[in-house]
Enzyme design. Structure first.
Site, short mmCIF file in Angstrom:
data_model
loop_
_atom_site.label_atom_id
_atom_site.label_comp_id
_atom_site.label_asym_id
_atom_site.label_seq_id
_atom_site.Cartn_x
_atom_site.Cartn_y
_atom_site.Cartn_z
N GLU A 1 -5.14 -28.80 -4.38
CA GLU A 1 -6.43 -28.77 -3.88
C GLU A 1 -6.67 -28.28 -2.60
OE1 GLU A 1 -8.66 -29.07 -6.28
OE2 GLU A 1 -7.37 -30.32 -7.86
N GLU B 1 -8.19 -20.19 -8.31
CA GLU B 1 -7.07 -20.97 -9.08
C GLU B 1 -5.86 -20.37 -8.60
OE1 GLU B 1 -7.53 -23.68 -10.26
OE2 GLU B 1 -5.77 -24.32 -11.36
#
Ligand code: ZN
Length: 506
Positions: free
Chosen positions: A270, A299
């Site tokens: 994250e 991502e």
């Protein structure tokens, strides 16, 4: 008069910035809902979110936006790769997509997916696909309608859905990269399974006190450059990163006392998303230039920090001593190499979100394999469990014991997020390609990590990716940064090398 000086441009981007501000309020409420909202506040929150979503949609589809766009496009001088052209291009794309969707369909999708998620929770709990079936049928039918409304030229309906998450990407291009990736991974998993080396899993399942995990995770996120004066790290059941706007990025993770990798690698993942958000140009907020290029590119940032950096031996050359200080009783007598092997165990398992670096992409490809015929209508929704299990056996050599660990495990389909999964594996492929390019330019990154130096990689990503915002579509960005087109090879080369060494068959 060039576009940026024209009154139409000023008016359009004032409008879009205000829409983005409204959206950021919704994001903040969404973050709060997942972290601190008292349970009795859920209904009020749902009303608040619905109201804001309606306001954002109204502003996004305002006919005035269409007029201003047409005016700018008629003035000419657009269509190149400049930031101004990118801002107008993306404003047009967003406007087209939003206005092509009939209001009735948008509302029906929102209603059905809200209810369908409730049914899915219960069906998963009961391990009962039959309960979820009529709802999944509704969602698939609505998504098919969405694809038709959006349009897909000569492509497939799936392209129209994929485009929402990975602008410009097509199912055919994804397939072209996925097929060789799958073949190589299936082979690699078999080689690993045949290895006599069995890492000691117990090292990572001992009791790691949660308070110490919290402090250690924060230390690691700070070390890779996440700025805590412009962000936070909290707990949530399903970890995520929410870039609220300039100067405010919220990360979440979850702690399991008896499974060390979960919180730490979740935090690094994250934080990788967070570095992207924190690296966007503040002044471009509300425009394409101030926004990420795609979910796949997003991502790529999280997976790079989680895997290429966080699961490397060199990262732990630097961090293993601090880890031993943070968890003195559990890591006493464990060597760096034993620990490194334990955090890199490869083993086929049922659940995607718990999968290792090698098997993870096979989970993603299985979903891609099913989603396309679901949307085209070639795969009846009722056949999903059977086809899921067959494909799972083919890719991973295991048969799910029930639907809860099979086709009911992810929230995505119940939430209408069909076309989203491929971005996870695209991210892994982009990450390997970007990492190689960074390595080439920055010299030996591994040695830098071993010294605890992460700023050179972070700054390189900032310059080459973050600050470019959505100037380019993902495939073009990849080309500009690496000189290459999408390829599975850098990823499989990396995996074969790393796990060949770990499992002794290179
Ligand atoms: Zn992610």
């Amino acid at each position: 008069m060039s576009a940026p000086e024209s009154p139409a441009y000023t008016e359009l981007f004032d409008h879009l910035k205000h829409t983005a501000l409204l959206g950021s309020c919704a994001h903040l409420l969404g973050w709060d809902e997942q972290t601190y909202l008292p349970s009795q506040g859920a209904e009020l929150r749902a009303d608040q979110m619905a109201m804001l979503a309606g306001m954002v949609h109204e502003r996004t589809t305002s006919p005035r936006v269409g007029e201003l766009l047409s005016q700018l496009e008629a003035d000419g001088g657009l269509g190149d790769e400049t930031p101004v052209s990118a801002n107008v291009r993306e404003a047009r794309r967003t406007y087209e997509r939003a206005t092509r969707l009939p209001q009735k369909l948008v509302e029906e999708l929102s209603r059905v997916t809200t209810l369908s998620q409730q049914v899915w929770i219960e069906a998963r709990h009961q391990k009962d696909f039959a309960q979820f079936l009529p709802w999944l049928e509704k969602v698939v039918a609505l998504k098919r309608e969405e694809a038709t409304a959006v349009g897909y030229g000569d492509g497939s309906p799936y392209d129209a859905l994929l485009d929402d998450y990975e602008p410009g990407m097509t199912a055919a291009t994804v397939q072209e990269a996925f097929t060789p990736l799958r073949n190589e991974l299936v082979q690699l998993v078999q080689q690993i399974a045949g290895s006599s080396r069995k890492p000691d899993r117990s090292i990572i399942t001992r009791a790691y006190p949660v308070d110490a995990q919290r402090a250690f995770g924060r230390q690691a996120a700070e070390a890779i450059g996440f700025d805590f004066s412009a962000g936070r790290l909290d707990e949530a059941a399903h970890p995520f990163c929410s870039g609220i706007g300039p100067g405010d990025c919220r990360l979440t993770t979850r702690y399991d006392e008896h499974y060390f990798p979960q919180a730490l690698f979740g935090t690094l993942h994250e934080a990788g998303h967070g570095l992207y958000e924190q690296g966007l140009n503040r002044d471009d907020f509300g425009t394409a230039m101030g926004h990420s290029a795609s979910l796949g590119i997003h991502e790529s940032q999280s997976r790079m920090w989680e895997n290429s950096v966080g699961r490397s031996r060199e990262f732990w050359q630097h961090f293993f001593a601090p880890a031993q200080r943070a968890f003195p009783t559990v890591l006493d007598g464990v060597t760096l190499d034993e620990f490194y092997r334990a955090i890199n165990i490869v083993e086929p398992s049922f659940i995607r979100v718990e999968a290792d670096e090698v098997t993870y992409n096979l989970h993603v490809m299985l979903r891609f394999e099913l989603e396309q015929p679901l949307i085209s209508g070639d795969l009846p929704v009722a056949d999903v469990p059977v086809i899921w299990n067959e494909t799972f056996e083919k890719f991973l050599g295991l048969t799910p014991t029930d639907d809860a660990v099979g086709c009911l495990q992810d929230v995505h389909w119940s939430a209408g997020l069909i076309g989203y999964f491929p971005t996870y594996s695209l991210g892994n492929m982009y990450a390997a390609q970007f990492f190689n390019a960074a390595q080439e330019e920055l010299g030996d990154l591994d040695e830098q990590f071993a010294r605890g130096e992460f700023a050179p990689l972070r700054d390189w990503l900032r310059t080459n990716i973050h600050q470019r915002g959505h100037q380019y579509q993902a495939d073009r960005l990849l080309e500009v940064v690496t000189g290459e087109t999408l390829s599975h090879k850098p990823l499989t080369d990396h995996l074969k090398h790393k796990f060949g060494q770990l499992y002794g068959f290179e």
